[in-house]
Motif scaffolding. Structure first.
Motif, short mmCIF file in Angstrom:
data_model
loop_
_atom_site.label_atom_id
_atom_site.label_comp_id
_atom_site.label_asym_id
_atom_site.label_seq_id
_atom_site.Cartn_x
_atom_site.Cartn_y
_atom_site.Cartn_z
N ASP A 193 -45.18 55.50 1.31
CA ASP A 193 -44.20 55.71 0.25
C ASP A 193 -42.80 55.60 0.85
OD1 ASP A 193 -43.60 58.16 1.55
OD2 ASP A 193 -44.96 59.28 0.26
N ALA A 194 -41.80 55.61 -0.02
CA ALA A 194 -40.43 55.35 0.42
C ALA A 194 -39.96 56.38 1.44
CB ALA A 194 -39.50 55.33 -0.79
N GLU A 195 -40.29 57.64 1.22
CA GLU A 195 -39.83 58.69 2.14
C GLU A 195 -40.40 58.51 3.54
OE1 GLU A 195 -39.88 63.59 2.55
OE2 GLU A 195 -40.66 62.61 0.74
N ALA A 199 -38.51 57.38 7.15
CA ALA A 199 -38.63 58.14 8.40
C ALA A 199 -39.10 57.25 9.54
CB ALA A 199 -39.59 59.31 8.19
N ILE A 200 -40.06 56.35 9.25
CA ILE A 200 -40.57 55.43 10.28
C ILE A 200 -39.45 54.51 10.76
CG2 ILE A 200 -42.13 53.49 10.70
CD1 ILE A 200 -44.08 54.85 8.70
N ARG A 215 -31.38 52.41 1.60
CA ARG A 215 -31.08 51.13 0.97
C ARG A 215 -32.05 50.04 1.44
NH1 ARG A 215 -24.98 48.55 0.53
NH2 ARG A 215 -25.55 46.78 -0.82
N LEU A 216 -32.33 50.03 2.73
CA LEU A 216 -33.28 49.06 3.28
C LEU A 216 -34.68 49.26 2.69
CD1 LEU A 216 -32.26 48.99 7.04
CD2 LEU A 216 -32.49 46.97 5.59
N VAL A 217 -35.12 50.50 2.63
CA VAL A 217 -36.46 50.78 2.12
C VAL A 217 -36.57 50.40 0.64
CG1 VAL A 217 -38.10 52.62 1.59
CG2 VAL A 217 -37.02 52.52 3.84
N PRO A 232 -44.56 42.05 3.12
CA PRO A 232 -44.18 42.50 4.46
C PRO A 232 -44.75 43.88 4.78
CG PRO A 232 -42.32 42.71 2.95
CD PRO A 232 -43.40 41.98 2.21
N GLY A 233 -45.14 44.06 6.03
CA GLY A 233 -45.66 45.33 6.49
C GLY A 233 -44.58 46.20 7.10
N ILE A 234 -45.00 47.31 7.67
CA ILE A 234 -44.06 48.25 8.27
C ILE A 234 -43.39 47.63 9.49
CG2 ILE A 234 -43.80 50.53 9.32
CD1 ILE A 234 -46.37 51.32 7.76
#
Length: 285
Positions: A193-195, A199-200, A215-217, A232-234
């Motif tokens: 999720d966005a949160e 953090a990652i 903003r990026l997320v 796209p992945g993490i």
């Protein structure tokens, strides 16, 4: 293994891997029950990385078997060193003595599965992208995954003194057989999720402030919502964050930096074109 899930989360976090509760539970139970851990999910969600991090957390050697079409037992398990056997045979003939047993340890070439069984203090064995291997190779793995042992006809059965922690990954390009799944603890890793993704990204791109990370997320999640060839992945979102940071540090404004470095996030021309068509909503121009 760490004593409990909280300690596991702390030690994974110290290595920069922020796992959610579902993955923490799966890793913890796989360790407690001694089961292989089968992780499925889209590319880039952290399936391979968890094995890398676990090897450091557990202080074990990481042994990786990369799967591909045509992979067979000899490439995954062991091979006999035929050139060395032939040299030994010729030397025996020259010296006028018997060659002795040509199927002894000194002629055995250990491949990843055998190395994992024989690791002195156990190992973390990563069987990566098992869905790329043939179904016959899956069948071969059953003895190994069920009992952590293998049979070498010339030597006999080899059992693990210390069972390896086995992580299998799959991008689900094909369905795996039930017999394989029954031997594993299964977990699906979704996109975070966005949160959690924020953090990652902040853990992997030091110096990125909360507003910029958010903003990026938000942009990443909007892009994943488009009809892409590959979402796209993490790993890609972290690379993008670092690229945007670099361009912003050189003087580009934020939307321009995001747009110019989009090739770090999406990897197909068609996807880049699609993202460009939605630039206003994605980058916030």
């Amino acid at each position: 293994m760490p004593a409990d899930q909280d300690e596991l989360a702390r030690r994974l976090g110290a290595e920069g891997y922020l796992a959610d509760e579902g993955l923490l539970t799966a890793v913890h139970l796989a360790g407690v029950l001694g089961l292989p851990l089968l992780l499925e999910g889209e590319p880039g969600v952290g399936k391979t990385e968890i094995a890398n991090v676990l090897s450091r957390v557990l202080g074990r050697e990481l042994i990786r078997l990369q799967c591909y079409e045509g992979l067979d037992a000899s490439q995954a398990l062991y091979e006999w060193d035929y050139p060395k056997q032939l040299l030994s045979l010729r030397a025996a003939e020259v010296e006028g003595r018997g060659a002795g047993d040509l199927y002894r340890e000194e002629f055995l070439l250990q491949r990843p599965l055998l190395r994992a069984l024989r690791a002195a203090s156990g190992a973390v064995l990563l069987i990566d992208e098992i869905d790329r291997a043939d179904s016959e190779f899956e069948a071969f793995l059953l003895e190994f995954l069920g009992d952590f042992q293998i049979t070498v006809p010339e030597i006999g059965t080899i059992r693990a003194a210390h069972a390896p922690f086995v992580v299998l990954t799959s991008n689900r390009t094909r369905e795996l057989h039930d017999a394989l799944k029954r031997r594993c603890l299964y977990h699906w890793i979704p996109f975070p999720d966005a949160e959690r993704e924020r953090a990652i990204i902040q853990a992997q791109a030091p110096g990125l402030d909360d507003r910029s990370a958010a903003r990026l997320v938000a942009a990443v999640h909007r892009i994943r919502g488009l009809a892409l060839l590959k979402r796209p992945g993490i790993a890609e979102s972290v690379s993008w964050a670092r690229g945007v940071q670099a361009l912003a540090g050189e003087g580009s404004d934020w939307p321009e930096a995001m747009r110019r470095s989009a090739g770090l996030l999406v990897k197909h021309e068609e996807d880049l074109t699609l993202v460009s068509r939605h630039a206003a909503e994605v980058f916030g121009d």
